[in-house]
Design a protein around this motif. Structure first.
Motif, PDB file in Angstrom:
ATOM      1  N   GLU A 373      -7.381  -1.876  -5.578  1.00  0.00           N
ATOM      2  CA  GLU A 373      -6.383  -0.842  -5.304  1.00  0.00           C
ATOM      3  C   GLU A 373      -7.058   0.472  -4.939  1.00  0.00           C
ATOM      4  O   GLU A 373      -6.636   1.174  -4.003  1.00  0.00           O
ATOM      5  N   HIS A 378      -3.866   0.586  -1.572  1.00  0.00           N
ATOM      6  CA  HIS A 378      -2.600  -0.125  -1.705  1.00  0.00           C
ATOM      7  C   HIS A 378      -2.440  -0.626  -3.138  1.00  0.00           C
ATOM      8  O   HIS A 378      -3.418  -0.911  -3.831  1.00  0.00           O
ATOM      9  N   ARG A 379      -1.181  -0.746  -3.564  1.00  0.00           N
ATOM     10  CA  ARG A 379      -0.875  -1.215  -4.912  1.00  0.00           C
ATOM     11  C   ARG A 379      -0.598  -2.723  -4.903  1.00  0.00           C
ATOM     12  O   ARG A 379       0.068  -3.242  -3.994  1.00  0.00           O
TER      13      ARG A 379
END
Length: 406
Positions: A373, A378-379
Motif C-alpha cells: 500500500e 493504493h489501498r
C-alpha cells in the motif's frame, strides 16, 4: 553402348535390322497389353495414349540400338531418357509401380522378339544368347532405376508446387478473402477440405530455436476424423480445422497431447468468411503465453491477457501506475511482494488463506500488504485498486514470463 565379344557383336549386328523392322509391331503389342492390364493407362486421354505408344516405340528402338552397338544408345543417354519418362508419368499421375511394370514389359518384348528373329534367321539358341540376355536385363534394371529417380524428382517438384499453392490459398483465407464465393470454391478444391460449417483456427508460434511446437498435426487430427489444412505465417504454424460434429474440448485435448509450446485457438466460427477473424483471435491467444509454456488456450480463456497483449503501451502504463515504486525495488524483494499480492488477490482478499498458500505467518502477509500500500499508493480494501492490481500482475507476467504462468 553394350560391349560384347566380337562374335556376339557380329551376330547382333546381323539381327538388329530385322529387330528394327518389327518396332511398330512390338510397340503395338506393348500398348495393347498395357491398356488391357493397367487401369491407369486406360484412363488416359487419347493424346496421352498416343504419346504412350510413341514413348514405348522410342524405348524399344533405343533397346535395339543398344544391342546393335549404336553410340546413340550409350548407358548415360538411356538413363537420361528413362528419367524423362519417369518425370512425364509422375506429372500424368500414373503410379510408379505401373510405370516400372511397363518398362519391364518392354524388356520382355525386346528379348522375346530377339529370340524369334534368331530362330527365323537360323542363328540358333547358342550360348551367346545367354550373354545377351544378361545384358538386356541389366540394361532394363538400370533404366527402371532411372525411371524411378525421374519419377520421384518430379513428385518432389509437384509436391512443392502444391504446397506453395495451398499456402497461397491459406494466406487468402487469413487475409479475408473467405467472403468471395468463387475464391472459397477454388480454395475448398485445392485444400481438400470443406470450408463451410464449424471451423476453428489454430496458431502455434515456433520455439526459441525456430522449431515447430505442433509436430505433424494434420495426420494426427485426421486419424481422429478431423480434417484440417496447415501452413505458416510469420514463422508460426497456422491451421484451419473442420470440426464437423466434434466438440472443441475434444480437439483441444488432442492438440494438448501434441503441443511442445504455446498454442492459441480461436472460438468456433461458421464458414470461410469468418476465418480471418478467427486467425487473429487464435494468434492473439498464442501471444499471451510465454514461449516455453506448452499450453493450448482459447481466446476466451485469455481475454484479459489478450487485451493487455494487444495494447502494449496501455499495458505498460497500467503496470507502472498500479504498482508505482514497488517496481523500483531490488528484483528479489520485488518478487516477494508481487507473489504476496498475487496470493492475496487469488484468496479473495483473505490474508489467512494467502499465508497458507505462501507457507508463512498471517502477520507476515499483513506486513507485506502494508508495504505494498505504501509503495503503490493504493489501498487493499479498494475494489478498483484490486482490479488494477489483477491486470498489472498479468502485465508483469507477460513482460517477465519467468515469473510463472499468467
Amino acid at each position: 553402348m553394350q560391349q560384347f565379344p566380337p562374335e556376339v557383336a557380329a551376330r547382333l549386328g546381323e539381327l538388329a535390322p530385322h529387330l528394327a523392322d518389327r518396332l511398330d509391331a512390338m510397340a503395338d503389342r506393348m500398348l495393347d497389353v498395357l491398356l488391357r492390364t493397367e487401369p491407369a493407362y486406360r484412363a488416359m486421354s487419347a493424346a496421352d495414349t498416343a504419346e504412350l505408344r510413341a514413348s514405348a516405340r522410342a524405348g524399344l528402338e533405343r533397346g535395339v540400338h543398344s544391342l546393335g552397338g549404336r553410340a546413340s544408345a550409350d548407358p548415360p543417354t538411356l538413363r537420361a531418357r528413362a528419367r524423362d519418362v519417369g518425370r512425364r508419368r509422375a506429372h500424368q499421375g500414373i503410379p510408379l509401380e505401373v510405370v516400372l511394370r511397363a518398362y519391364r514389359l518392354g524388356g520382355q518384348l525386346l528379348w522375346e522378339t530377339l529370340l524369334l528373329v534368331s530362330r527365323e534367321r537360323g542363328t540358333g539358341h547358342d550360348t551367346w544368347l545367354l550373354e545377351v540376355a544378361g545384358s538386356v536385363w541389366r540394361t532394363n534394371d538400370a533404366e527402371c532405376a532411372a525411371v524411378a529417380d525421374g519419377y520421384r524428382e518430379e513428385q518432389r517438384l509437384l509436391a512443392a508446387a502444391d504446397d506453395a499453392a495451398r499456402q497461397r490459398v491459406l494466406e487468402g483465407l487469413l487475409d479475408g478473402r473467405g467472403g468471395d464465393p468463387t475464391f472459397v470454391r477454388t480454395a475448398s478444391e485445392l485444400l481438400g477440405v470443406p470450408l463451410a460449417g464449424r471451423l476453428l483456427a489454430v496458431v502455434a508460434p515456433p520455439d526459441r530455436h525456430g522449431e515447430p511446437t505442433l509436430p505433424d498435426p494434420g495426420p494426427a487430427l485426421a486419424r481422429r476424423g478431423v480434417r484440417s489444412v496447415w501452413g505458416t505465417r510469420s514463422g508460426a504454424q497456422v491451421g484451419v480445422l473442420v470440426l464437423g460434429a466434434r466438440s472443441t474440448a475434444e480437439v483441444l485435448s488432442w492438440l494438448s497431447a501434441l503441443a511442445t509450446g504455446p498454442v492459441g485457438v480461436s472460438d468456433v466460427v461458421e464458414g470461410a468468411a469468418a476465418t480471418a477473424g478467427a486467425y487473429r483471435l487464435a494468434e492473439t491467444a498464442a501471444r499471451t503465453l510465454p514461449p516455453d509454456d506448452p499450453r493450448v488456450v482459447t481466446i476466451d480463456d485469455r481475454l484479459p491477457e489478450a487485451l493487455l497483449t494487444n495494447s502494449p503501451e496501455i499495458s505498460s502504463r497500467l503496470v507502472e501506475r498500479s504498482l508505482g515504486r514497488l517496481l523500483e525495488l531490488p528484483e528479489e524483494e520485488q518478487a516477494v511482494l508481487l507473489d504476496t499480492l498475487a496470493a492475496y488477490l487469488a484468496a479473495d482478499g483473505s490474508p489467512t488463506r494467502a499465508a497458507d498458500e505462501l507457507y508463512c505467518h498471517r502477520n507476515t502477509v499483513m506486513h507485506r500488504l502494508r508495504r505494498i500500500e505504501s509503495l503503490t499508493g493504493h489501498r487493499v480494501t479498494d475494489p478498483r485498486a484490486r482490479l488494477l492490481w489483477h491486470l498489472a500482475l498479468l502485465g508483469t507476467r507477460a513482460r517477465c514470463p519467468d515469473r510463472g504462468p499468467a
